[in-house]
Write an enzyme that holds these catalytic residues in place. Structure first.
Site, PDB file in Angstrom:
ATOM      1  NE  ARG A 115       1.781  -6.707  -5.096  1.00 11.94           N
ATOM      2  CZ  ARG A 115       1.935  -5.519  -4.525  1.00 11.94           C
ATOM      3  NH1 ARG A 115       1.114  -4.521  -4.851  1.00 11.94           N
ATOM      4  NH2 ARG A 115       2.857  -5.306  -3.650  1.00 11.94           N
ATOM      5  CE1 TYR A 116       0.831  -9.996  -1.903  1.00 12.40           C
ATOM      6  CE2 TYR A 116      -0.822  -8.355  -2.498  1.00 12.40           C
ATOM      7  CZ  TYR A 116       0.430  -8.672  -1.990  1.00 12.40           C
ATOM      8  OH  TYR A 116       1.269  -7.670  -1.591  1.00 12.40           O
ATOM      9  NE  ARG A 119      -4.842 -11.404  -0.398  1.00 12.76           N
ATOM     10  CZ  ARG A 119      -3.623 -11.285   0.139  1.00 12.76           C
ATOM     11  NH1 ARG A 119      -3.209 -10.131   0.583  1.00 12.76           N
ATOM     12  NH2 ARG A 119      -2.824 -12.334   0.209  1.00 12.76           N
ATOM     13  CB  CYS A 128      -8.998  10.970  -6.849  1.00 13.28           C
ATOM     14  SG  CYS A 128      -8.196   9.404  -7.190  1.00 13.28           S
ATOM     15  CB  CYS A 132      -2.857  12.169  -2.613  1.00 18.20           C
ATOM     16  SG  CYS A 132      -4.596  11.873  -2.213  1.00 18.20           S
ATOM     17  CB  CYS A 135      -1.266   9.261  -5.830  1.00 16.24           C
ATOM     18  SG  CYS A 135      -2.222   7.907  -6.538  1.00 16.24           S
ATOM     19  NE  ARG A 137      -3.249   1.176  -8.517  1.00 13.15           N
ATOM     20  CZ  ARG A 137      -4.067   0.721  -7.561  1.00 13.15           C
ATOM     21  NH1 ARG A 137      -5.076   1.450  -7.159  1.00 13.15           N
ATOM     22  NH2 ARG A 137      -3.869  -0.460  -7.036  1.00 13.15           N
ATOM     23  CG  ASP A 298       4.114   2.666  -2.375  1.00 12.82           C
ATOM     24  OD1 ASP A 298       4.544   1.793  -1.614  1.00 12.82           O
ATOM     25  OD2 ASP A 298       2.909   2.903  -2.554  1.00 12.82           O
ATOM     26  CG  ASP A 335       3.241  -2.836  -1.631  1.00 13.33           C
ATOM     27  OD1 ASP A 335       3.601  -4.007  -1.834  1.00 13.33           O
ATOM     28  OD2 ASP A 335       2.083  -2.422  -1.848  1.00 13.33           O
ATOM     29  CE  LYS A 342       0.361  -4.359   1.184  1.00 18.13           C
ATOM     30  NZ  LYS A 342      -0.192  -5.321   0.228  1.00 18.13           N
TER      31      LYS A 342
HETATM   32  S1  SF4 Z   1      -3.901   8.295  -3.051  1.00 19.42           S
HETATM   33 FE1  SF4 Z   1      -4.157   8.341  -5.297  1.00 19.42          FE
HETATM   34  S2  SF4 Z   1      -5.889   7.005  -5.688  1.00 19.42           S
HETATM   35 FE2  SF4 Z   1      -5.956   7.517  -3.524  1.00 19.42          FE
HETATM   36  S3  SF4 Z   1      -7.299   9.326  -3.413  1.00 19.42           S
HETATM   37 FE3  SF4 Z   1      -5.200  10.068  -3.540  1.00 19.42          FE
HETATM   38  S4  SF4 Z   1      -4.882  10.419  -5.718  1.00 19.42           S
HETATM   39 FE4  SF4 Z   1      -6.658   9.103  -5.539  1.00 19.42          FE
END
Ligand code: SF4
Length: 381
Positions: A115-116, A119, A128, A132, A135, A137, A298, A335, A342
């Site tokens: 993306r950059y 990087r 994971c 979360c 998240c 993703r 996000d 973001d 950002k």
């Molecule tokens: S934010 Fe998403 S990628 Fe990061 S630990 Fe939690 S579930 Fe996993």
């Protein structure tokens, strides 16, 4: 936990193998009778639908931390891991999407996101320790075949891309959580990256110090140390997550010469208050972690209900400015959707610029006038 030896509890592989998952894992966390007829239980029935789209998983460690503070949505740990009907019913923002940063389009080879210009990000794994609910993703949780470095061909394609693109000086190992891989697998990836001479810095994004701190073993840090400079970016969102176990994990990383910074997310009902963020940022500094970013939540499908207003975030950060040391203050950033990068969100301390003078707002609210080019004096307006 009853009947579990401390030897087992402290073993990250035991933690992984005994994660609470799916509807039965959720019922265990919620202390619901496993014989309950889920078809007749509206709440659980609704959550079954949520879990189908966005699975549930939590490590025994993080589940035990959650239990300490009450099994309800007032508990900031609970709110981060327990599925909510809001994930499928809250009206999405018009710009929210499954992949707001167009990572799919920015992936010239599988498992690598570019993306950059200087990087590149590598998807080490989709796994994971806990999922979360906020998240960005979460789309990966149900994709049957997320392209990751676990695939040998993808790994080689990613390394060949890095080798050819000499402008890339920093590689971010992300996921999922790269620390869910075995130490040997991480070592293999790091060796391949280090063999590319123009890669100066490796960054690893991991939430393991928060959700499964026992993963940060002496063996892991001894291996990581050999590949320095390696920067660790972790993800504490609430001061209650700064436990004794988390502190030991952070200390191990720091004592091995691995700097640790933190990327938190501003989450409604979790940490959107002056007191909580003050506790989080100062608590992190106290254990040697540099607060780096506070992300505005996000625009990702299934997490819209966590988003505060930008005004609320800016107001909290503005109150914190001057009350806690600069080393505790992260950048509050958004973001932007559409891969626009950002944007820093902050109260403008520059009030105006006129006739060669700049007018700056001080901590007490007074405005200080200063010559733009010179440095003669400061007077109050
Ligand atoms: S934010 Fe998403 S990628 Fe990061 S630990 Fe939690 S579930 Fe996993």
């Amino acid at each position: 936990m009853n009947g579990i030896s401390s030897y087992e509890w402290d073993d990250w592989k035991w933690q992984l193998a005994n994660s609470l998952k799916g509807i039965n894992g959720l019922k265990t966390l919620l202390n619901l009778d496993t014989d309950i007829d889920t078809d007749r239980c509206d709440a659980i029935d609704g959550l079954k639908e949520v879990i189908k789209r966005y699975p549930f998983k939590v490590s025994p460690y993080y589940a035990s931390l959650c239990r300490l503070y009450g099994l309800n949505f007032k508990n900031p740990i609970f709110k981060q891991i327990v599925p909510s009907l809001n994930e499928i019913s809250y009206p999405p923002h018009p710009l929210s999407s499954k992949d707001p940063f167009r990572e799919g389009e920015l992936s010239p080879v599988p498992s690598l996101i570019h993306r950059y210009s200087d990087r590149a990000l590598l998807l080490a794994t989709a796994q994971c320790a806990s999922y979360c609910r906020h998240c960005n993703r979460k789309r990966h949780w149900i994709e049957p075949s997320v392209p990751t470095l676990l695939n040998r061909r993808y790994r080689e394609m990613a390394m060949s891309y890095l080798a050819k693109n000499k402008a890339i000086r920093e590689v971010i190992l992300s996921g999922g959580d790269p620390f869910m891989l075995s130490t040997e697998s991480i070592k293999r990836i790091l060796s391949m990256i280090r063999a590319i001479r123009h890669i100066e810095v490796i960054r690893i994004g991991t939430r393991a110090p928060v959700t499964m701190p026992m993963r940060v073993t002496k063996g892991l840090v001894a291996m990581l140390k050999k590949f320095r400079p390696v920067w660790i970016n972790t993800h504490f969102n609430h001061p209650l997550e700064i436990t004794r176990e988390a502190t030991i994990a952070i200390d191990r990383l720091l004592c091995s010469g691995l700097p640790v910074s933190n990327q938190a997310v501003l989450l409604k009902g979790v940490n959107n208050s002056y007191e909580v963020l003050k506790g989080l940022f100062t608590g992190l500094q106290a254990i040697g972690v540099r607060p780096y970013y506070l992300f505005h939540c996000d625009p990702v499908m299934g997490a819209d209900h966590f988003r505060t207003t930008i005004k609320e975030g800016i107001d909290i950060m503005d109150r914190l400015w001057g009350k806690i040391g600069g080393l505790c203050m992260p950048f509050y950033v958004f973001d932007l959707p559409d891969a626009e990068g950002k944007a820093i969100l902050s109260q403008n301390h520059i009030i105006s610029r006129e006739n060669g003078y700049i007018y700056l707002k001080g901590m007490s609210g007074n405005v200080v006038k200063w010559e733009e080019k010179g440095h003669k004096q400061a007077t109050k307006k």
